[in-house]
Design an enzyme around this catalytic site. Sequence first.
Site, mmCIF file in Angstrom:
data_model
loop_
_atom_site.group_PDB
_atom_site.id
_atom_site.type_symbol
_atom_site.label_atom_id
_atom_site.label_comp_id
_atom_site.label_asym_id
_atom_site.label_seq_id
_atom_site.Cartn_x
_atom_site.Cartn_y
_atom_site.Cartn_z
ATOM 1 N N HIS A 178 83.034 11.812 43.502
ATOM 2 C CA HIS A 178 82.704 11.506 42.089
ATOM 3 C C HIS A 178 82.604 10.250 41.779
ATOM 4 O O HIS A 178 82.956 9.408 42.429
ATOM 5 C CB HIS A 178 83.650 12.203 41.086
ATOM 6 C CG HIS A 178 83.594 13.907 41.186
ATOM 7 N ND1 HIS A 178 82.897 14.659 40.621
ATOM 8 C CD2 HIS A 178 84.594 14.669 42.087
ATOM 9 C CE1 HIS A 178 82.854 15.697 40.806
ATOM 10 N NE2 HIS A 178 83.889 15.926 41.525
ATOM 11 N N GLU A 213 103.189 21.481 56.886
ATOM 12 C CA GLU A 213 102.270 22.234 56.462
ATOM 13 C C GLU A 213 102.446 23.704 56.683
ATOM 14 O O GLU A 213 102.996 24.149 57.787
ATOM 15 C CB GLU A 213 100.930 21.701 57.229
ATOM 16 C CG GLU A 213 99.754 22.764 57.324
ATOM 17 C CD GLU A 213 99.153 23.228 55.730
ATOM 18 O OE1 GLU A 213 99.052 23.965 55.544
ATOM 19 O OE2 GLU A 213 99.080 22.095 54.888
#
Length: 482
Positions: free
Chosen positions: A50, A32
Amino acid sequence: MIYDVAIIGGGATGGATAYHLSRYQLNTILLERGHEVCSGVSKANSGIIHGGFHHPSDKLKTRLEIRGNHLMEKLHQDLHFPYLKCGILVVAYSPDELDQLHKLYEQGLANNVPDMELCSRKRLFELESKLDDSAVGGFFAPHGGTIEPYRYVFALIECALKNGVSLKCDFQVTAGNFNNKYWEIYSGDGRKIKAKYIVNAAGLFADEVSSCLGGENFKIFPRKGEEYLLDRNSAGRPSKIIFPVPVKHSKGVLVIPTAGGTTMIGPTAEITDDKTDTSTTADNFSKILTLTQKMIKGIAAKDLITSFAGLRPIHESEDFYITHDSRMPALIHAAGIQSPGLTASPAIGEYITTLLHDAGLPLIENPAFDGTLPPLPETATLSDEELLQHHQNDPACTNIICRCETISESEIIAAVKRGHTTVDGVKFFTRAGMGRCQGGFCTAKILQIISRESGIPMEKLTKSGRNSRILAGKLGDLEVKL
């Protein structure tokens, strides 16, 4: 050490991939670029789960969205990140919008979205009484909802680490080469990692990572979305996520009851060339406010507590780009993960695992895999009797540090023990500083707790790592020079 897989990017895609790979007997490392995970695209996110009706079934993102929606509830039960399964209402606010709304509903049926309900005007107001009177029709998708995206990513990665995955932060990939057996991956500070396979889940910078690895050329375009957060006492908080009929390149401006209890309005949708521009403007707030006031009663400017902008990584196909690299071996791209990428992420992790297996990675199940995490202490949810009982074992659980969100000293200690040693890391893990005063009253106390629990001197504490020191100047006998 030569790792089996190196995942570049510690957001929702990289975290979900690490979580799925931890099910197998592999040496996996997550790289990262930020000081903590979930510091890029996944952090500045509306948090919506969603429903699977916005895109046609021939899109990869549609298939992964529907699968991800199905997986999310079990992940919530296992990992205990905040999840509000409130459902989605798509609303037409004029008769002219009804044809497009019906097409969207039919698309959802074609995608096999379960339990969708086409609603009359009367039924709409039964489901959501705060809708503006101009609403004329809509449909309801009950399996939509909201999560706290940072807590979700933190949980995925914490579980992956628990099951043997390694993590290196502040590791910005600048170069890599493949020597017929494994990759050598270099960071800007000279560190080197060896791995047999790479997963490029670098979000906005996936195109740049591909280039520095000698991979294929593609372009990621940032699409900026400004979001505005309203106080948890806002009269405009709906019980469902409210979508308008969508427009080209955008699902439109939404009214979102967040899993944390606040209300979010937005986003905008603007193509930009700047992958670091997260500014917001008064003009855009005014536009968003006006649009949402025509959707829901009770939305008011006085309830605004903060604003932020997220940058969505757009691939030229407008679809997810998840594939083997056409130039370099043992390299898989997971690029263009825009909306509904958060929803799809559990399925993306599965899909990438399959691609790695197809590329030759042996997958032997890890018999010691434990896909659960213990629930976190949450003082705000406890009754007086429960608080008294907890206080006897842990007095810090009744020492309230963040009054706006009722976050205790115990919760902040838990965040630090899990590796969150920046102010933003603690904020996103606990919600301390996310309320009405935005940390005005609690930041000093949070800094003291982080320093005490981590051993990091106060003058070296940061907002988000690197060059974001909190303290400068003279405070009593303490003088801090940057």
